[in-house]
Design an enzyme around this catalytic site. Structure first.
Site, PDB file in Angstrom:
ATOM      1  N   SER A 192       0.838  -1.203   0.000  1.00  0.00           N
ATOM      2  CA  SER A 192       0.000   0.000   0.000  1.00  0.00           C
ATOM      3  C   SER A 192       0.870   1.250   0.000  1.00  0.00           C
ATOM      4  CB  SER A 192      -0.895   0.014   1.245  1.00  0.00           C
ATOM      5  OG  SER A 192      -1.523   1.274   1.429  1.00  0.00           O
TER       6      SER A 192
ATOM      7  N   TYR B 276      -2.044  -0.989  10.412  1.00  0.00           N
ATOM      8  CA  TYR B 276      -2.173  -1.393   9.005  1.00  0.00           C
ATOM      9  C   TYR B 276      -0.962  -0.928   8.206  1.00  0.00           C
ATOM     10  CZ  TYR B 276      -3.778  -1.353   4.159  1.00  0.00           C
ATOM     11  OH  TYR B 276      -3.860  -1.522   2.792  1.00  0.00           O
TER      12      TYR B 276
END
Length: 282
Positions: A174, A187
Site C-alpha cells: 500500500s 495497518y
C-alpha cells in the site's frame, strides 16, 4: 475534479462488493495477448476489489485461478463466473489466511485441482481505523498482523513447495507503507513489512528463478473502504490524491498481471505504484 462516491458504509470487514454503489470497475481494459496462457494462479482476497480484477485480468491472459477468500460467498461465486466467462477454469476456497493450516490446505487444493501452481498473488488484507495510537488494542494489532503479514508468509511458505523456475509471486502492499497514515498505524506497519518481505524474498529466490515483486496501490474503490470508514470519508475517498479521485481495481490489477508475466522477466524485488500521482520513495 473529484469523482465523489455516494456516502455508504458496511458493518463488517472485508466488505461485500455486491453492496457497493457504484460497483467497482474490474474488467480489463484491453484484449488479452496470452501472456499467462496455461498458468495456474492462486489469489488471496480474490473474491472482490483488487483481487477480483486480478483474477479476471489473469484469466483474460489465459490463466486458471484459485480464488481464496474469507466468507464473502456471493462475491466469490460472481468472480468464479467472471473468470470462466474469460475462458479460464476457477475454484473458490473459503477460509482465514491467518491460519497456517488453512493456507496449506488452500495450496494443496489448488494443486489437486489444476496440477501445479505458477503464480501466487498475496492480496487479502484488513484495516481498522483508530483515532488515537493508545487505543490500538493488542487484539487488533495481532489480528491485523496475522492477516496482513502472517497470511502472506504462510501462503508463500506452502506455495513454494510447488513453485518451480519461472514462477512468480506478487504481493499487494500500500501507499501507506511509504507515506504512513495517522489513523491506520498498525495497518501501515503491516504494509511496510510486506515491502521488506518482498525485497528479502526476491533475494532468497533469485537462484531458483522465482521472481517476487509488489504493488502499492493508493486510494482504490474496493469493499474494504466502506467496511473501514464512515460515510463522510467514503464519499471523499481519493480526493486527496493528486488526480483528485479514487482509483478503480482494474487500474491496479494490470500491474499484477504484468509482474506475473514474462514481460517482467528482469524484475524482482520491485514495487509498482498505481496511486493517483503521489510521489513516494521506491
Amino acid at each position: 475534479m473529484t469523482d465523489a462516491n455516494p456516502p455508504q458504509t458496511q458493518a463488517r470487514q472485508p466488505g461485500n462488493e455486491a453492496q457497493m454503489s457504484p460497483r467497482p470497475q474490474f474488467e480489463p481494459r484491453f484484449p488479452g495477448a496470452g501472456r499467462l496462457r496455461g498458468k495456474i494462479a492462486l489469489i488471496t482476497g480474490g473474491d472482490s476489489g483488487i483481487g477480483r480484477a486480478v483474477a479476471v485480468g489473469m484469466a483474460r491472459e489465459g490463466a486458471s485461478v484459485a480464488v481464496v477468500y474469507l466468507d464473502e460467498h456471493e462475491d466469490a461465486q460472481e468472480t468464479i463466473g467472471l473468470v470462466e466467462a474469460e475462458g479460464g477454469r476457477a475454484i473458490a476456497i473459503a477460509g482465514d489466511i491467518g491460519d497456517e493450516a488453512f493456507c496449506s490446505a488452500a495450496v494443496s487444493r489448488t494443486v489437486e485441482a489444476f496440477g501445479r501452481l505458477d503464480i501466487l498473488v498475496n492480496n487479502a488484507a484488513e484495516q481498522h481505523v483508530v483515532e488515537e495510537p493508545l487505543e490500538i488494542s493488542a487484539e487488533q494489532l495481532e489480528r491485523t498482523f496475522r492477516t496482513n503479514v502472517f497470511g502472506y508468509f504462510h501462503m508463500t511458505k506452502h506455495a513454494l513447495r510447488h513453485m518451480r523456475e519461472g514462477a512468480a509471486i506478487v504481493n499487494t502492499t500500500s501507499v501507506t507503507a511509504y507515506k504512513g497514515k495517522d489513523t491506520l498505524i498498525d495497518y501501515a506497519a503491516t504494509r511496510g513489512a510486506i515491502v521488506a518481505f518482498t525485497r528479502s524474498l526476491a533475494q532468497a529466490l533469485a537462484e531458483k528463478g522465482i521472481r517476487v515483486n509488489g504493488v502499492a496501490p493508493g486510494p482504490i474503490w474496493t469493499p474494504l473502504i466502506p467496511a473501514s470508514f464512515d460515510e463522510e470519508h467514503v464519499a471523499q475517498h481519493g480526493a486527496s490524491a493528486p488526480m483528485g479521485r479514487a482509483g478503480q481495481p482494474n487500474e491496479v490489477a494490470s500491474c499484477h498481471v504484468f509482474l506475473a508475466s514474462e514481460e517482467a522477466s528482469y524484475m524482482s524485488g520491485q514495487v509498482l505504484h498505481p496511486n493517483g500521482g503521489t510521489i513516494v520513495g521506491s
